[in-house]
Scaffold this active site. Structure first.
Site, PDB file in Angstrom:
ATOM      1  N   ASP A 109       1.020  -1.280   0.064  1.00  0.00           N
ATOM      2  CA  ASP A 109      -0.137  -0.087  -0.013  1.00  0.00           C
ATOM      3  C   ASP A 109       0.748   1.166   0.131  1.00  0.00           C
ATOM      4  O   ASP A 109       1.336   1.583   1.095  1.00  0.00           O
ATOM      5  CB  ASP A 109      -1.019   0.048   1.301  1.00  0.00           C
TER       6      ASP A 109
ATOM      7  N   LYS B 230      -6.750   3.056  -3.021  1.00  0.00           N
ATOM      8  CA  LYS B 230      -7.197   3.165  -1.529  1.00  0.00           C
ATOM      9  C   LYS B 230      -7.204   4.689  -0.975  1.00  0.00           C
ATOM     10  O   LYS B 230      -6.629   5.660  -1.284  1.00  0.00           O
ATOM     11  CB  LYS B 230      -6.090   2.577  -0.907  1.00  0.00           C
TER      12      LYS B 230
ATOM     13  N   LYS C 142      -9.835   0.157  -2.036  1.00  0.00           N
ATOM     14  CA  LYS C 142      -9.787   0.044  -0.742  1.00  0.00           C
ATOM     15  C   LYS C 142     -10.514   1.160   0.104  1.00  0.00           C
ATOM     16  O   LYS C 142      -9.942   2.161  -0.057  1.00  0.00           O
ATOM     17  CB  LYS C 142      -8.727  -0.597  -0.317  1.00  0.00           C
TER      18      LYS C 142
END
Length: 222
Positions: free
Chosen positions: A89, A152, A181
Site C-alpha cells: 500500500d 485506496k 480499498k
C-alpha cells in the site's frame, strides 16, 4: 455478509511492540481476515507468524505522507516483498498531485510497479481528505495508467478517512479495471458494509474484530 475476507487487519501506530503485532496476527488467523497490514519493520515478524496460513502480509510504503522519492519507495517496496509481503500500500505524492505534476505522480507509481515485477499486489493511497473531487478522479486515473491493482482512500493519519461518496467516486472512475480499498474511520459493521455497497472490495481497519463480531470500537483508525 461475512466481511472478514474483505479486511486488512491493520496496526500502524508508531509505538507498536512485537507482542501487539503478534496479537494482531493471532486475531487475523482466528477470524480469517484477508491480511495483516503493518509498517515495513514488522513484515518479517508478520510473515513468520502467518506462515502456513491463508492470511496475507501487507506493508505500507512511503507512509504516511507519500513524500519519499520514487527511488526510495521502489526500494522500500522491493525490501518488503523480499521480507515476505504479498501486498503493498503506497502513498502517492500528494504535493505533486496538488501542483498538477501528473507525469511525476504516474512515474512515482510506475517505479513501484516496476520494482514489484508482478510479485505483489499494489494499492495506491490517494489520501482523499486532502483532495478535491477532480483531484481524486485524476489520482485514480493515474493509478490505473501506472498499472496498480487498487486505489485506496486514506492513510488514517491525515484529516479524515473513507467516506461512501469517495469510494463511489473512485469506483466509478476506475470501473472494473481496479479495485477500491476503504480505510480510515471504518470502525463498525454498518460502516464497513456501506463501504462495500459503495464499491469497496477491501477494508483497512484496526477495529476489525469488532466489525466482524458486531462490536463497536472508538479506537483510532490504526
Amino acid at each position: 455478509m461475512n466481511l472478514a475476507k474483505y479486511i486488512d487487519h491493520t496496526i500502524l501506530k508508531p509505538d507498536v511492540t512485537d507482542q501487539e503485532v503478534i496479537k494482531i496476527c493471532d486475531e487475523a488467523k482466528a477470524h480469517h481476515f484477508f491480511s495483516v497490514c503493518v509498517n515495513p519493520y514488522f513484515v518479517p515478524l508478520v510473515a513468520k507468524e502467518l506462515q502456513g496460513t491463508e492470511v496475507k502480509v501487507t506493508s505500507v510504503i512511503g507512509f504516511p505522507l507519500g513524500a519519499s522519492t520514487s527511488e526510495i519507495k521502489a526500494l522500500e517496496a522491493q525490501k518488503a516483498v523480499a521480507d515476505g509481503a504479498h501486498e503493498i500500500d503506497m502513498v502517492i505524492s500528494v504535493s505533486a498531485l496538488k501542483d498538477g505534476k501528473y507525469d511525476y505522480v504516474q512515474k512515482d507509481i510506475e517505479a513501484v510497479v516496476e520494482a514489484l515485477k508482478g510479485k505483489a499486489t499494489l494499492k495506491v493511497i490517494i489520501e482523499t481528505c486532502l483532495l478535491t473531487d477532480a483531484e481524486k478522479v485524476k489520482a485514480c486515473e493515474l493509478s490505473k495508467a501506472a498499472g496498480a491493482q487498487f486505489v485506496k482512500t486514506s492513510t488514517g493519519f491525515s484529516t479524515g478517512g473513507a467516506t461512501e461518496a469517495d469510494v463511489r467516486l473512485m469506483k466509478q472512475t476506475v470501473g472494473d479495471a481496479l479495485e477500491v480499498k476503504a480505510s480510515g474511520a471504518v470502525r463498525d459493521y454498518a460502516t464497513a458494509l456501506k463501504m462495500v455497497e459503495a464499491g469497496a472490495t477491501r477494508i483497512g481497519a484496526s477495529s476489525s474484530v469488532g466489525i466482524v463480531t458486531g462490536g463497536q470500537s472508538g479506537a483510532s483508525d490504526y
